[in-house]
Design a protein around this motif. Structure first.
Motif, PDB file in Angstrom:
ATOM      1  N   LYS A   1      -3.926 -17.325   6.851  1.00 13.12           N
ATOM      2  CA  LYS A   1      -5.277 -17.639   7.359  1.00 13.12           C
ATOM      3  C   LYS A   1      -5.374 -19.126   7.700  1.00 13.12           C
ATOM      4  O   LYS A   1      -5.947 -19.506   8.715  1.00 13.12           O
ATOM      5  CB  LYS A   1      -6.338 -17.251   6.326  1.00 13.12           C
ATOM      6  CG  LYS A   1      -6.483 -15.737   6.162  1.00 13.12           C
ATOM      7  CD  LYS A   1      -7.560 -15.358   5.158  1.00 13.12           C
ATOM      8  CE  LYS A   1      -7.607 -13.841   4.979  1.00 13.12           C
ATOM      9  NZ  LYS A   1      -8.646 -13.403   4.028  1.00 13.12           N
TER      10      LYS A   1
ATOM     11  N   LEU B   1      -1.995 -17.950  -8.142  1.00 14.37           N
ATOM     12  CA  LEU B   1      -3.218 -17.862  -7.329  1.00 14.37           C
ATOM     13  C   LEU B   1      -3.969 -16.551  -7.577  1.00 14.37           C
ATOM     14  O   LEU B   1      -5.185 -16.549  -7.817  1.00 14.37           O
ATOM     15  CB  LEU B   1      -2.887 -18.032  -5.845  1.00 14.37           C
ATOM     16  CG  LEU B   1      -4.091 -18.247  -4.921  1.00 14.37           C
ATOM     17  CD1 LEU B   1      -3.691 -19.020  -3.674  1.00 14.37           C
ATOM     18  CD2 LEU B   1      -4.799 -16.963  -4.510  1.00 14.37           C
TER      19      LEU B   1
ATOM     20  N   THR C   1      -7.524 -16.284  -9.597  1.00 19.70           N
ATOM     21  CA  THR C   1      -8.678 -15.767  -8.854  1.00 19.70           C
ATOM     22  C   THR C   1      -9.362 -14.674  -9.656  1.00 19.70           C
ATOM     23  O   THR C   1     -10.581 -14.704  -9.883  1.00 19.70           O
ATOM     24  CB  THR C   1      -8.239 -15.182  -7.494  1.00 19.70           C
ATOM     25  OG1 THR C   1      -7.509 -16.167  -6.769  1.00 19.70           O
ATOM     26  CG2 THR C   1      -9.441 -14.731  -6.687  1.00 19.70           C
TER      27      THR C   1
ATOM     28  N   GLY D   1      -2.863  -7.775  -4.644  1.00 22.97           N
ATOM     29  CA  GLY D   1      -2.341  -8.817  -5.521  1.00 22.97           C
ATOM     30  C   GLY D   1      -3.385  -9.284  -6.518  1.00 22.97           C
ATOM     31  O   GLY D   1      -3.138  -9.340  -7.733  1.00 22.97           O
TER      32      GLY D   1
ATOM     33  N   TYR E   1     -11.647   4.473  -1.458  1.00 28.40           N
ATOM     34  CA  TYR E   1     -12.670   3.753  -0.683  1.00 28.40           C
ATOM     35  C   TYR E   1     -13.016   4.509   0.591  1.00 28.40           C
ATOM     36  O   TYR E   1     -12.376   5.493   0.937  1.00 28.40           O
ATOM     37  CB  TYR E   1     -12.247   2.303  -0.419  1.00 28.40           C
ATOM     38  CG  TYR E   1     -10.913   2.096   0.307  1.00 28.40           C
ATOM     39  CD1 TYR E   1     -10.800   2.240   1.684  1.00 28.40           C
ATOM     40  CD2 TYR E   1      -9.775   1.728  -0.413  1.00 28.40           C
ATOM     41  CE1 TYR E   1      -9.596   2.018   2.340  1.00 28.40           C
ATOM     42  CE2 TYR E   1      -8.555   1.508   0.232  1.00 28.40           C
ATOM     43  CZ  TYR E   1      -8.478   1.657   1.606  1.00 28.40           C
ATOM     44  OH  TYR E   1      -7.284   1.446   2.252  1.00 28.40           O
TER      45      TYR E   1
ATOM     46  N   TRP F   1     -14.494 -19.090  -4.676  1.00 25.86           N
ATOM     47  CA  TRP F   1     -13.153 -19.582  -4.346  1.00 25.86           C
ATOM     48  C   TRP F   1     -12.454 -19.966  -5.629  1.00 25.86           C
ATOM     49  O   TRP F   1     -13.044 -20.618  -6.493  1.00 25.86           O
ATOM     50  CB  TRP F   1     -13.247 -20.804  -3.418  1.00 25.86           C
ATOM     51  CG  TRP F   1     -12.942 -20.444  -2.013  1.00 25.86           C
ATOM     52  CD1 TRP F   1     -13.676 -19.640  -1.191  1.00 25.86           C
ATOM     53  CD2 TRP F   1     -11.798 -20.866  -1.262  1.00 25.86           C
ATOM     54  NE1 TRP F   1     -13.064 -19.536   0.026  1.00 25.86           N
ATOM     55  CE2 TRP F   1     -11.908 -20.281   0.009  1.00 25.86           C
ATOM     56  CE3 TRP F   1     -10.702 -21.673  -1.542  1.00 25.86           C
ATOM     57  CZ2 TRP F   1     -10.954 -20.466   1.004  1.00 25.86           C
ATOM     58  CZ3 TRP F   1      -9.754 -21.870  -0.550  1.00 25.86           C
ATOM     59  CH2 TRP F   1      -9.877 -21.271   0.715  1.00 25.86           C
TER      60      TRP F   1
ATOM     61  N   THR G   1      -0.166  -4.005   0.930  1.00 27.06           N
ATOM     62  CA  THR G   1       0.868  -4.143  -0.101  1.00 27.06           C
ATOM     63  C   THR G   1       0.229  -3.923  -1.470  1.00 27.06           C
ATOM     64  O   THR G   1      -0.829  -4.472  -1.759  1.00 27.06           O
ATOM     65  CB  THR G   1       1.533  -5.536  -0.061  1.00 27.06           C
ATOM     66  OG1 THR G   1       0.557  -6.500   0.315  1.00 27.06           O
ATOM     67  CG2 THR G   1       2.676  -5.571   0.898  1.00 27.06           C
TER      68      THR G   1
ATOM     69  N   GLY H   1       0.769  -5.055  -4.490  1.00 28.13           N
ATOM     70  CA  GLY H   1       1.370  -6.049  -5.368  1.00 28.13           C
ATOM     71  C   GLY H   1       1.677  -7.308  -4.577  1.00 28.13           C
ATOM     72  O   GLY H   1       1.146  -7.525  -3.491  1.00 28.13           O
TER      73      GLY H   1
HETATM   74  N1  LIG Z   1     -11.706 -16.819  -2.201  1.00 26.73           N
HETATM   75  C1  LIG Z   1     -10.586 -16.905  -2.905  1.00 26.73           C
HETATM   76  O1  LIG Z   1     -10.436 -17.780  -3.773  1.00 26.73           O
HETATM   77  C2  LIG Z   1      -9.485 -15.906  -2.668  1.00 26.73           C
HETATM   78  C3  LIG Z   1      -8.377 -15.894  -3.517  1.00 26.73           C
HETATM   79  C4  LIG Z   1      -7.395 -14.915  -3.324  1.00 26.73           C
HETATM   80  C5  LIG Z   1      -7.523 -13.990  -2.279  1.00 26.73           C
HETATM   81  N2  LIG Z   1      -8.603 -14.070  -1.463  1.00 26.73           N
HETATM   82  C6  LIG Z   1      -8.800 -13.060  -0.389  1.00 26.73           C
HETATM   83  O2  LIG Z   1      -8.975 -11.814  -1.039  1.00 26.73           O
HETATM   84  C7  LIG Z   1      -8.391 -10.766  -0.283  1.00 26.73           C
HETATM   85  C8  LIG Z   1      -7.386 -10.002  -1.140  1.00 26.73           C
HETATM   86  O3  LIG Z   1      -6.298 -10.831  -1.478  1.00 26.73           O
HETATM   87  P1  LIG Z   1      -4.955 -10.188  -2.072  1.00 26.73           P
HETATM   88  O4  LIG Z   1      -3.987 -11.280  -2.277  1.00 26.73           O
HETATM   89  O5  LIG Z   1      -5.279  -9.282  -3.190  1.00 26.73           O
HETATM   90  O6  LIG Z   1      -4.514  -9.311  -0.806  1.00 26.73           O
HETATM   91  P2  LIG Z   1      -3.457  -8.135  -0.692  1.00 26.73           P
HETATM   92  O7  LIG Z   1      -2.567  -8.112  -1.886  1.00 26.73           O
HETATM   93  O8  LIG Z   1      -2.826  -8.271   0.633  1.00 26.73           O
HETATM   94  O9  LIG Z   1      -4.368  -6.811  -0.675  1.00 26.73           O
HETATM   95  C9  LIG Z   1      -3.781  -5.627  -0.266  1.00 26.73           C
HETATM   96  C10 LIG Z   1      -4.498  -4.472  -0.932  1.00 26.73           C
HETATM   97  O10 LIG Z   1      -5.797  -4.304  -0.344  1.00 26.73           O
HETATM   98  C11 LIG Z   1      -6.128  -2.946  -0.445  1.00 26.73           C
HETATM   99  N3  LIG Z   1      -7.146  -2.586   0.550  1.00 26.73           N
HETATM  100  C12 LIG Z   1      -7.084  -2.728   1.900  1.00 26.73           C
HETATM  101  N4  LIG Z   1      -8.248  -2.323   2.460  1.00 26.73           N
HETATM  102  C13 LIG Z   1      -9.053  -1.906   1.435  1.00 26.73           C
HETATM  103  C14 LIG Z   1     -10.384  -1.399   1.348  1.00 26.73           C
HETATM  104  N5  LIG Z   1     -11.125  -1.250   2.445  1.00 26.73           N
HETATM  105  N6  LIG Z   1     -10.877  -1.102   0.134  1.00 26.73           N
HETATM  106  C15 LIG Z   1     -10.139  -1.247  -0.994  1.00 26.73           C
HETATM  107  N7  LIG Z   1      -8.867  -1.736  -0.991  1.00 26.73           N
HETATM  108  C16 LIG Z   1      -8.343  -2.056   0.222  1.00 26.73           C
HETATM  109  C17 LIG Z   1      -4.839  -2.223  -0.201  1.00 26.73           C
HETATM  110  O11 LIG Z   1      -4.889  -0.994  -0.882  1.00 26.73           O
HETATM  111  P3  LIG Z   1      -4.489   0.372  -0.147  1.00 26.73           P
HETATM  112  O12 LIG Z   1      -3.083   0.186   0.333  1.00 26.73           O
HETATM  113  O13 LIG Z   1      -4.620   1.382  -1.252  1.00 26.73           O
HETATM  114  O14 LIG Z   1      -5.443   0.532   1.002  1.00 26.73           O
HETATM  115  C18 LIG Z   1      -3.784  -3.157  -0.811  1.00 26.73           C
HETATM  116  O15 LIG Z   1      -3.367  -2.742  -2.102  1.00 26.73           O
HETATM  117  C19 LIG Z   1      -7.783 -11.451   0.959  1.00 26.73           C
HETATM  118  O16 LIG Z   1      -8.741 -11.406   1.996  1.00 26.73           O
HETATM  119  C20 LIG Z   1      -7.592 -12.890   0.506  1.00 26.73           C
HETATM  120  O17 LIG Z   1      -7.584 -13.820   1.560  1.00 26.73           O
HETATM  121  C21 LIG Z   1      -9.580 -14.995  -1.620  1.00 26.73           C
END
Ligand SMILES: NC(=O)c1ccc[n+]([C@@H]2O[C@H](COP(=O)([O-])OP(=O)(O)OC[C@H]3O[C@@H](n4cnc5c(N)ncnc54)[C@H](OP(=O)(O)O)[C@@H]3O)[C@@H](O)[C@H]2O)c1
Length: 311
Positions: free
Chosen positions: A49, A133, A137, A161, A199, A256, A301, A303
């Motif tokens: 991003k 991270l 979070t 993750g 979902y 954040w 993903t 994980g």
């Molecule tokens: N503000 C902050 O401090 C902060 C910190 C960390 C992350 N973030 C943000 O938080 C988000 C998640 O981060 P992440 O690292 O966990 O990402 P990630 O690991 O890439 O998340 C992937 C997971 O999201 C699930 N998913 C996708 N669409 C979904 C939906 N509509 N409903 C429920 N689950 C869904 C998928 O599950 P399925 O395969 O089962 O669909 C997959 O297991 C990202 O947008 C990231 O930029 C923000």
């Protein structure tokens, strides 16, 4: 002699095509920092991003940028005012700095001590790099939402993750957890301690079936689910999102994660106590960060994705 290192860099905002592996000067070790010889780094959606320019209003980027904020490695050198770490210490960090420039997808990274904790001894280098991270979070969000004993929490995006850490930490804090994921990830969520729900259409009803009085907290790790959140929240409940500022208009908190050495030490200890599992799904070499980003961008993903920098 000026020492150099291999690093992933980009010279302008864009997609994976702007990434390349280049020779860069090894970073200096400023006061308040240590120099870490990187073993593994991990990918977070924020990395691509930022690379896209999408967060330019929030943080300055100085090119060439070395992306990456998560690291596990060995202390190579300590800053002039740093008595608490020594050369050879095995450490982890959510190494976010005030500007975007010297990240973790490199052979060496300078890391502010305020972001640093000791590596969990029982974890592999991959697991250690994947913890900071996402773990911070989840922990900081759940704490701010008042998740604790005798509370219930709905986690949107429970198989990601952040979500997987969130499920386990919420259980550790004593809460009952309902987590959303596609059906293929329901067994995983059960293993981690959550009641899984699919979902999409009908989610409100599915959550209400499990929690007829509503849930005490909702942690949104996906975005675009404010309506569901407000429909399942119990009277007086708290909700927040890390992925959707629209929560602000619905009485929620837009959150954040912040680097925090004490919080990271708590998580590292939790891993060593066998109470928090870090799930690494794929590891890419340093020269395949573009592929790692493409994988992360698919958004499914279950994980963490890790970058193998050196052994
Ligand atoms: N503000 C902050 O401090 C902060 C910190 C960390 C992350 N973030 C943000 O938080 C988000 C998640 O981060 P992440 O690292 O966990 O990402 P990630 O690991 O890439 O998340 C992937 C997971 O999201 C699930 N998913 C996708 N669409 C979904 C939906 N509509 N409903 C429920 N689950 C869904 C998928 O599950 P399925 O395969 O089962 O669909 C997959 O297991 C990202 O947008 C990231 O930029 C923000």
């Amino acid at each position: 002699m000026t020492e150099t290192m291999r690093a992933v860099t980009y010279e302008q905002f864009g997609g994976p095509e702007v990434l390349s592996v280049t020779e860069q000067l090894r970073p200096k070790v400023a006061p308040g920092e240590v120099l870490v010889k990187v073993r593994r780094a991990s990918v977070n959606p924020v990395d691509w991003k930022i690379m896209s320019g999408g967060l330019d209003a929030l943080m300055d980027s100085y090119f060439p940028v070395v992306p990456g904020w998560d690291v596990a490695g060995v202390v190579e050198q300590v800053g002039i005012d740093v008595p608490e770490f020594s050369v050879g210490d095995e450490v982890i960090a959510y190494a976010r700095k005030d500007v975007v420039h010297g990240g973790t997808f490199a052979e060496y990274v300078s890391v502010p001590v305020r972001t640093l904790a000791r590596k969990p001894r029982s974890a592999s280098w991959e697991e250690a790099a994947a913890l900071p991270l996402a773990g911070l979070t989840a922990y900081q969000v759940l704490r701010r939402l008042g998740v604790g004993p005798n509370t219930s929490v709905l986690i949107h995006g429970a198989s990601g993750g952040v979500g997987q850490m969130g499920v386990q930490i919420a259980r550790e804090l004593g809460a009952r957890v309902i987590g959303t994921a596609s059906e293929g990830n329901h067994d995983l969520l059960r293993e981690l301690g959550a009641d899984p729900v699919t979902y999409g259409d009908g989610l409100v009803e599915r959550v209400r079936e499990l929690a007829p009085g509503g849930v005490d907290a909702v942690a949104d790790f996906v975005g675009g689910v404010v309506d569901v959140t407000t429909a399942v929240l119990a009277e007086g409940g708290h909700h927040g999102s890390i992925a959707d500022p629209d929560v602000l208009g619905a009485g929620g908190e837009w959150m954040w994660v912040r680097p925090d050495a004490a919080d990271l030490t708590y998580l590292s200890d939790l891993v060593d106590a066998g109470r928090l599992r870090v799930n690494v799904v794929e590891t890419f070499p340093l020269d395949a960060v573009a592929d790692a980003f493409a994988r992360s961008q698919e958004g499914h993903t279950a994980g963490k994705i890790v970058i193998d920098v050196a052994d």
